[in-house]
Scaffold this active site. Sequence first.
Site, PDB file in Angstrom:
ATOM      1  CG  ASN A  14       1.849   1.633  -5.326  1.00 42.86           C
ATOM      2  OD1 ASN A  14       2.818   1.458  -4.591  1.00 42.86           O
ATOM      3  ND2 ASN A  14       1.340   0.672  -6.082  1.00 42.86           N
ATOM      4  NE  ARG A  39      -1.418   6.613   1.328  1.00 39.26           N
ATOM      5  CZ  ARG A  39      -1.281   5.725   2.301  1.00 39.26           C
ATOM      6  NH1 ARG A  39      -0.921   6.129   3.500  1.00 39.26           N
ATOM      7  NH2 ARG A  39      -1.488   4.440   2.062  1.00 39.26           N
ATOM      8  CG  HIS A  85      -0.712   2.316  -9.326  1.00 35.93           C
ATOM      9  ND1 HIS A  85      -0.835   1.873  -8.030  1.00 35.93           N
ATOM     10  CD2 HIS A  85      -1.834   3.046  -9.582  1.00 35.93           C
ATOM     11  CE1 HIS A  85      -1.996   2.312  -7.530  1.00 35.93           C
ATOM     12  NE2 HIS A  85      -2.597   3.033  -8.445  1.00 35.93           N
ATOM     13  CB  SER A 126      -7.640  -3.689   3.131  1.00 39.42           C
ATOM     14  OG  SER A 126      -7.315  -2.492   3.785  1.00 39.42           O
ATOM     15  CG  LEU A 146       9.364 -16.844  -3.782  1.00 39.83           C
ATOM     16  CD1 LEU A 146       9.201 -16.941  -2.268  1.00 39.83           C
ATOM     17  CD2 LEU A 146       9.737 -15.406  -4.161  1.00 39.83           C
ATOM     18  NE  ARG A 174      -7.765   0.723   5.546  1.00 38.84           N
ATOM     19  CZ  ARG A 174      -7.620   2.043   5.696  1.00 38.84           C
ATOM     20  NH1 ARG A 174      -7.734   2.606   6.880  1.00 38.84           N
ATOM     21  NH2 ARG A 174      -7.363   2.810   4.653  1.00 38.84           N
ATOM     22  CG  ASP A 203      -2.041   0.984   1.141  1.00 38.13           C
ATOM     23  OD1 ASP A 203      -2.413   1.365   0.013  1.00 38.13           O
ATOM     24  OD2 ASP A 203      -2.551   1.409   2.197  1.00 38.13           O
TER      25      ASP A 203
HETATM   26  C1  IPE Z   1      -5.353  -2.776  -0.170  1.00 33.97           C
HETATM   27  O1  IPE Z   1      -5.026  -1.434  -0.293  1.00 33.97           O
HETATM   28  C2  IPE Z   1      -5.315  -3.426  -1.509  1.00 33.97           C
HETATM   29  C3  IPE Z   1      -3.990  -3.558  -2.139  1.00 33.97           C
HETATM   30  C4  IPE Z   1      -2.852  -3.193  -1.625  1.00 33.97           C
HETATM   31  C5  IPE Z   1      -3.997  -4.170  -3.429  1.00 33.97           C
HETATM   32  P1  IPE Z   1      -6.151  -0.301  -0.374  1.00 33.97           P
HETATM   33  O2  IPE Z   1      -5.446   0.985  -0.484  1.00 33.97           O
HETATM   34  O3  IPE Z   1      -7.122  -0.622  -1.443  1.00 33.97           O
HETATM   35  O4  IPE Z   1      -6.871  -0.457   1.039  1.00 33.97           O
HETATM   36  P2  IPE Z   1      -7.893   0.520   1.781  1.00 33.97           P
HETATM   37  O5  IPE Z   1      -9.010   0.759   0.843  1.00 33.97           O
HETATM   38  O6  IPE Z   1      -7.158   1.775   2.100  1.00 33.97           O
HETATM   39  O7  IPE Z   1      -8.277  -0.212   3.013  1.00 33.97           O
HETATM   40  C1  IPE Z   2      -1.759   0.194  -3.297  1.00 30.07           C
HETATM   41  O1  IPE Z   2      -1.458   1.545  -3.282  1.00 30.07           O
HETATM   42  C2  IPE Z   2      -1.878  -0.353  -4.693  1.00 30.07           C
HETATM   43  C3  IPE Z   2      -3.231  -0.775  -5.076  1.00 30.07           C
HETATM   44  C4  IPE Z   2      -4.283  -0.756  -4.312  1.00 30.07           C
HETATM   45  C5  IPE Z   2      -3.398  -1.257  -6.436  1.00 30.07           C
HETATM   46  P1  IPE Z   2      -2.625   2.624  -3.255  1.00 30.07           P
HETATM   47  O2  IPE Z   2      -2.990   2.937  -4.662  1.00 30.07           O
HETATM   48  O3  IPE Z   2      -3.741   2.183  -2.397  1.00 30.07           O
HETATM   49  O4  IPE Z   2      -1.887   3.858  -2.618  1.00 30.07           O
HETATM   50  P2  IPE Z   2      -2.500   4.898  -1.576  1.00 30.07           P
HETATM   51  O5  IPE Z   2      -2.955   4.107  -0.392  1.00 30.07           O
HETATM   52  O6  IPE Z   2      -3.629   5.582  -2.254  1.00 30.07           O
HETATM   53  O7  IPE Z   2      -1.356   5.791  -1.264  1.00 30.07           O
HETATM   54 MG    MG Z   3      -4.146   2.428  -0.414  1.00 28.12          MG
END
Ligand code: IPE
Ligand code: IPE
Ligand code: MG
Length: 240
Positions: free
Chosen positions: A17, A19, A32, A187, A126, A185, A15
């Site tokens: 990317n 931000r 991403h 998620s 792996l 969390r 999580d």
């Molecule tokens: C969880 O991240 C899903 C992935 C990393 C693929 P999210 O960014 O979607 O989670 P929430 O919505 O903040 O809980």
């Molecule tokens: C996780 O990073 C990647 C995916 C859910 C695909 P986010 O895209 O959720 O990044 P933030 O949480 O918005 O920074």
């Molecule tokens: Mg996220």
Amino acid sequence: MTDKKTPKHVAIIMDGNGRWAQQRNKKRTFGHKAGVEKTREIVEACAEKHIQSLTLFAFSSENWARPEEEVSYLMELFILALKREVRMLNKNNVQLKFIGNIAGFSSKLQKSITDAQTQTINNDGLQLNIAANYGGRWDIVNAANQASLNLAPDELLSEEVLEAELTTKELPTLDLMIRTGGEKRISNFLIWQAAYAELYFSDKLWPDFDSTELDKALEEYGDRQRRYGKTGEQISHETE
Ligand code: IPE
Ligand code: IPE
Ligand code: MG
């Protein structure tokens, strides 16, 4: 690290990317792209460390709710990354497997997934599991439906029977779940499997999470005492 216990199965919620990109005044999609680069580094590090199984959360069943532009960028990125990374996977003896509701993807992406899985099928290092269109609740309901097909009329589901139908059925028990990006969390990731996993939260955004950060998580895991309901004293006696 040598004399400490190493997890057999590590899962990561990658999580942060979006931000990471926003901090650089870029579009979320830029994050991403950077995230894929980090994924490569972490996969190679886990292969080197002889971790048996690594499960990465790439796209949740809830992520469809994001803006259309971001979702379609991610789909294209998956297709591109699958094509590009097969060489790296083979070089590192990594076997790739997808877990999740793959049928929900376009036929083009489904084909990329099948092709990449086939091309790495003979690797025995792996085991890399990519959770895509994955939801923990979906996994459990799906397993329950599957398991109930084989039940005798008066037979009830057991934990063992249900577990044997989860997408992770062939993998070692989940030992360590890492989440980057600062949120605390799960998620809807591996909710059943995380019942007794050690949880580790890193404030690093995924594109900043490197093999040094992974080492910190593994180091901390090595220091944890897994008690499974017993007392600390009981566990110390068992391991003496
Ligand atoms: C969880 O991240 C899903 C992935 C990393 C693929 P999210 O960014 O979607 O989670 P929430 O919505 O903040 O809980
Ligand atoms: C996780 O990073 C990647 C995916 C859910 C695909 P986010 O895209 O959720 O990044 P933030 O949480 O918005 O920074
Ligand atoms: Mg996220």
